[in-house]
Enzyme design. Sequence first.
Site, PDB file in Angstrom:
ATOM      1  N   PHE A  34      44.662  28.744  32.276  1.00  0.00           N
ATOM      2  CA  PHE A  34      44.388  30.156  32.020  1.00  0.00           C
ATOM      3  C   PHE A  34      43.231  30.604  32.902  1.00  0.00           C
ATOM      4  O   PHE A  34      42.080  30.358  32.597  1.00  0.00           O
ATOM      5  CB  PHE A  34      44.051  30.376  30.545  1.00  0.00           C
ATOM      6  CG  PHE A  34      44.283  31.789  30.096  1.00  0.00           C
ATOM      7  CD1 PHE A  34      43.718  32.863  30.774  1.00  0.00           C
ATOM      8  CD2 PHE A  34      45.077  32.054  28.992  1.00  0.00           C
ATOM      9  CE1 PHE A  34      43.933  34.173  30.373  1.00  0.00           C
ATOM     10  CE2 PHE A  34      45.296  33.365  28.571  1.00  0.00           C
ATOM     11  CZ  PHE A  34      44.723  34.418  29.263  1.00  0.00           C
ATOM     12  N   GLU A  45      48.762  41.024  45.851  1.00  0.00           N
ATOM     13  CA  GLU A  45      48.756  40.639  44.442  1.00  0.00           C
ATOM     14  C   GLU A  45      47.625  39.683  44.121  1.00  0.00           C
ATOM     15  O   GLU A  45      47.185  38.922  44.984  1.00  0.00           O
ATOM     16  CB  GLU A  45      50.083  39.939  44.093  1.00  0.00           C
ATOM     17  CG  GLU A  45      51.115  40.843  43.473  1.00  0.00           C
ATOM     18  CD  GLU A  45      50.860  41.136  42.003  1.00  0.00           C
ATOM     19  OE1 GLU A  45      49.713  41.396  41.605  1.00  0.00           O
ATOM     20  OE2 GLU A  45      51.825  41.120  41.242  1.00  0.00           O
ATOM     21  N   ASP A  46      47.205  39.689  42.858  1.00  0.00           N
ATOM     22  CA  ASP A  46      46.190  38.740  42.417  1.00  0.00           C
ATOM     23  C   ASP A  46      46.783  37.339  42.228  1.00  0.00           C
ATOM     24  O   ASP A  46      46.197  36.351  42.642  1.00  0.00           O
ATOM     25  CB  ASP A  46      45.497  39.211  41.131  1.00  0.00           C
ATOM     26  CG  ASP A  46      46.442  39.536  39.988  1.00  0.00           C
ATOM     27  OD1 ASP A  46      47.676  39.550  40.194  1.00  0.00           O
ATOM     28  OD2 ASP A  46      45.962  39.790  38.868  1.00  0.00           O
ATOM     29  N   ARG A  62      37.708  40.527  34.552  1.00  0.00           N
ATOM     30  CA  ARG A  62      38.172  40.899  35.893  1.00  0.00           C
ATOM     31  C   ARG A  62      37.020  40.945  36.895  1.00  0.00           C
ATOM     32  O   ARG A  62      37.206  40.716  38.074  1.00  0.00           O
ATOM     33  CB  ARG A  62      38.830  42.290  35.880  1.00  0.00           C
ATOM     34  CG  ARG A  62      40.152  42.376  35.178  1.00  0.00           C
ATOM     35  CD  ARG A  62      40.761  43.767  35.388  1.00  0.00           C
ATOM     36  NE  ARG A  62      41.833  44.062  34.453  1.00  0.00           N
ATOM     37  CZ  ARG A  62      43.092  43.681  34.606  1.00  0.00           C
ATOM     38  NH1 ARG A  62      43.436  42.959  35.643  1.00  0.00           N
ATOM     39  NH2 ARG A  62      44.010  44.018  33.724  1.00  0.00           N
ATOM     40  N   ASP A 102      52.868  34.096  39.640  1.00  0.00           N
ATOM     41  CA  ASP A 102      53.026  33.170  38.522  1.00  0.00           C
ATOM     42  C   ASP A 102      54.504  32.780  38.419  1.00  0.00           C
ATOM     43  O   ASP A 102      54.999  32.043  39.259  1.00  0.00           O
ATOM     44  CB  ASP A 102      52.495  33.848  37.258  1.00  0.00           C
ATOM     45  CG  ASP A 102      52.301  32.906  36.082  1.00  0.00           C
ATOM     46  OD1 ASP A 102      52.453  31.690  36.240  1.00  0.00           O
ATOM     47  OD2 ASP A 102      51.992  33.392  34.982  1.00  0.00           O
TER      48      ASP A 102
END
Length: 183
Positions: free
Chosen positions: A155, A102-103, A168, A106
């Site tokens: 963010f 996963e990136d 990205r 969260d």
Amino acid sequence: MQGMDQDIDHILVSEEQLRQKVAELGAQISRDYEGCDLLMVSILKGGAVFMADLMRTVTIPCAIDFMVVSSYGGANTESTGLVKIVKDLDADLSGKDVLIVEDILDTGITLSNLLPMLRLRNPNSVRLCTILSKPSRRKADIEPDYLGFEVPDEFVVGYGLDFDEKYRNLPYVGVLKPEIYTR
């Protein structure tokens, strides 16, 4: 990249730091999964950049696959944790050692619901590798088995992470200027 760089307030994780950490993670995964039937699964779209780099540092045989999942709730934008599989895996998980790549981890709500669904498919193991984690936002009881960097609740974009499908392709992880996402 001049235009995109102007939208970044500051760089959190440099291209070099990412390269070093990915190499470390690949070496660790190669040791841990030696002799196993490793299947690395990227959650699209964000995980694709990390997956491409990570799989090239893994020195043992492995297969790869991709999933698209979405969390959905009511009219609000907060996830309820209900997971909809938009594109499922092609591979049968029976007897495999599955590593979700996963990136970012969260709130953890989506993954805390997805991992049990995958465990029902009879793999030997299901573990999680994420390049970024925001522990301050965690709402579910889930932690990565392999972690790149903890980041603050800002963010972040780049290295697969987007805002409105852009950024990205930045080679680093940066904090987006508030005026960009509050327009």
